[in-house]
Design a protein around this motif. Structure first.
Motif, PDB file in Angstrom:
ATOM      1  N   PHE A   1     -10.486  -1.600  -6.860  1.00  0.00           N
ATOM      2  CA  PHE A   1      -9.277  -2.403  -6.966  1.00  0.00           C
ATOM      3  C   PHE A   1      -8.150  -1.492  -6.489  1.00  0.00           C
ATOM      4  CE2 PHE A   1     -12.169  -4.492  -9.727  1.00  0.00           C
ATOM      5  CZ  PHE A   1     -11.724  -5.797  -9.910  1.00  0.00           C
ATOM      6  N   LYS A   2      -7.430  -1.901  -5.464  1.00  0.00           N
ATOM      7  CA  LYS A   2      -6.346  -1.080  -4.928  1.00  0.00           C
ATOM      8  C   LYS A   2      -5.078  -1.910  -4.855  1.00  0.00           C
ATOM      9  CE  LYS A   2      -6.478   0.223  -0.587  1.00  0.00           C
ATOM     10  NZ  LYS A   2      -6.739   0.980   0.656  1.00  0.00           N
ATOM     11  N   LEU A   3      -4.024  -1.407  -5.483  1.00  0.00           N
ATOM     12  CA  LEU A   3      -2.721  -2.038  -5.431  1.00  0.00           C
ATOM     13  C   LEU A   3      -1.822  -1.144  -4.596  1.00  0.00           C
ATOM     14  CD1 LEU A   3      -1.089  -4.475  -6.615  1.00  0.00           C
ATOM     15  CD2 LEU A   3      -0.212  -2.840  -8.293  1.00  0.00           C
ATOM     16  N   THR A   4      -1.288  -1.701  -3.508  1.00  0.00           N
ATOM     17  CA  THR A   4      -0.421  -0.936  -2.622  1.00  0.00           C
ATOM     18  C   THR A   4       1.008  -1.425  -2.780  1.00  0.00           C
ATOM     19  OG1 THR A   4      -2.249  -0.714  -1.044  1.00  0.00           O
ATOM     20  CG2 THR A   4      -0.038  -0.211  -0.223  1.00  0.00           C
ATOM     21  N   ALA A   5       1.911  -0.491  -3.047  1.00  0.00           N
ATOM     22  CA  ALA A   5       3.344  -0.782  -3.133  1.00  0.00           C
ATOM     23  C   ALA A   5       3.908  -0.753  -1.711  1.00  0.00           C
ATOM     24  CB  ALA A   5       4.037   0.252  -4.004  1.00  0.00           C
ATOM     25  N   LEU A   6       4.729  -1.755  -1.383  1.00  0.00           N
ATOM     26  CA  LEU A   6       5.236  -1.890  -0.010  1.00  0.00           C
ATOM     27  C   LEU A   6       6.755  -1.786   0.050  1.00  0.00           C
ATOM     28  CD1 LEU A   6       3.106  -4.952   1.133  1.00  0.00           C
ATOM     29  CD2 LEU A   6       2.576  -2.534   1.395  1.00  0.00           C
ATOM     30  N   LYS A   7       7.239  -1.400   1.222  1.00  0.00           N
ATOM     31  CA  LYS A   7       8.683  -1.304   1.463  1.00  0.00           C
ATOM     32  C   LYS A   7       9.262  -2.590   2.032  1.00  0.00           C
ATOM     33  CE  LYS A   7       7.822   0.952   5.890  1.00  0.00           C
ATOM     34  NZ  LYS A   7       7.957   2.192   6.658  1.00  0.00           N
ATOM     35  N   VAL A   8       8.453  -3.665   2.098  1.00  0.00           N
ATOM     36  CA  VAL A   8       8.913  -4.967   2.594  1.00  0.00           C
ATOM     37  C   VAL A   8       8.654  -6.037   1.542  1.00  0.00           C
ATOM     38  CG1 VAL A   8       8.604  -4.403   5.048  1.00  0.00           C
ATOM     39  CG2 VAL A   8       6.703  -5.418   3.776  1.00  0.00           C
ATOM     40  N   ASP A   9       9.492  -7.090   1.541  1.00  0.00           N
ATOM     41  CA  ASP A   9       9.330  -8.194   0.582  1.00  0.00           C
ATOM     42  C   ASP A   9       8.087  -9.025   0.852  1.00  0.00           C
ATOM     43  OD1 ASP A   9      11.732  -7.547  -0.648  1.00  0.00           O
ATOM     44  OD2 ASP A   9      12.888  -8.938   0.564  1.00  0.00           O
ATOM     45  N   LYS A  10       7.736  -9.121   2.122  1.00  0.00           N
ATOM     46  CA  LYS A  10       6.664 -10.022   2.541  1.00  0.00           C
ATOM     47  C   LYS A  10       6.002  -9.436   3.777  1.00  0.00           C
ATOM     48  CE  LYS A  10       6.127 -14.885   3.736  1.00  0.00           C
ATOM     49  NZ  LYS A  10       6.800 -16.154   3.990  1.00  0.00           N
ATOM     50  N   LEU A  11       4.663  -9.495   3.827  1.00  0.00           N
ATOM     51  CA  LEU A  11       3.962  -9.000   5.012  1.00  0.00           C
ATOM     52  C   LEU A  11       4.212  -9.931   6.198  1.00  0.00           C
ATOM     53  CD1 LEU A  11       0.469  -7.884   3.684  1.00  0.00           C
ATOM     54  CD2 LEU A  11       2.400  -6.445   4.332  1.00  0.00           C
TER      55      LEU A  11
END
Length: 189
Positions: free
Chosen positions: A142-152
């Protein structure tokens, strides 16, 4: 000057430690740390398992500063495909979310507003439970990635795991992982 720089680095390090490590947990596994029967793959998929195909509950804490959304993936690294097998992909999870409830339906029931499930290696969106071949133990990451964008960008429900992975990696701020090692449910009771 060196002392000021050292003090600045120490203060930054202390602040990062105070925040804690970005972490993910799977909250409703069986007491032995394996999947419950309702969380393994259901019979209609044709792999020989008879579970309920219900997603587990997840929670996380301490995302990186600047996080604007998350992507969750569940990947069986040991599937006999040469590439593994993607069991679940959830994109555009809002930055203020800190959990996902159990039993998220294939039509995004119970997901936070704005989040969406995309295709898996089963060919459809939604959670696909574990069902390793008889006699084998597989690692389900299970991998949760934090992103610098609101939406892919360019990602809808029909997006492939590879496309979601590309845009996730390109916008990643950090990752939290949790691995469940399990064999076929009937063999681990």
């Amino acid at each position: 000057m060196k002392k000021l720089l050292a003090l600045g680095l120490l203060a930054a390090s202390t602040a990062a430690l105070a925040q804690g490590k970005f972490s993910l947990s799977v909250d409703n596994l069986a007491k032995n740390g394996k999947f419950k029967k309702e969380q393994v793959l259901s019979a209609p998929y044709g792999f020989g398992c008879d579970g309920g195909n219900q997603s587990p509950a997840l929670s996380w804490k301490n995302p990186p500063k600047g996080t604007k959304s998350f992507v969750l993936t569940v990947h069986d690294k040991d599937a006999p495909t040469g590439l593994g097998w993607m069991h679940w992909v959830v994109a555009n999870i809002p930055a203020d979310a800190r959990s996902l409830p159990a039993n998220i339906g294939a039509k995004d029931e119970n997901l936070p507003k704005g989040a969406l499930q995309t295709r898996t290696d089963f060919g459809v969106p939604g959670y696909g439970g574990a069902c390793p071949p008889k006699g084998e133990v597989h690692r389900y990451e299970f991998k949760l990635t934090a992103l610098k964008v609101d939406k892919l960008p360019n990602v809808g429900a029909d997006a492939t795991p590879a496309l979601v992975g590309f845009f996730t990696k390109a916008n990643a701020l950090g990752e939290a992982k949790f691995v469940v090692k399990t064999g076929r449910y009937s063999e681990i009771k």
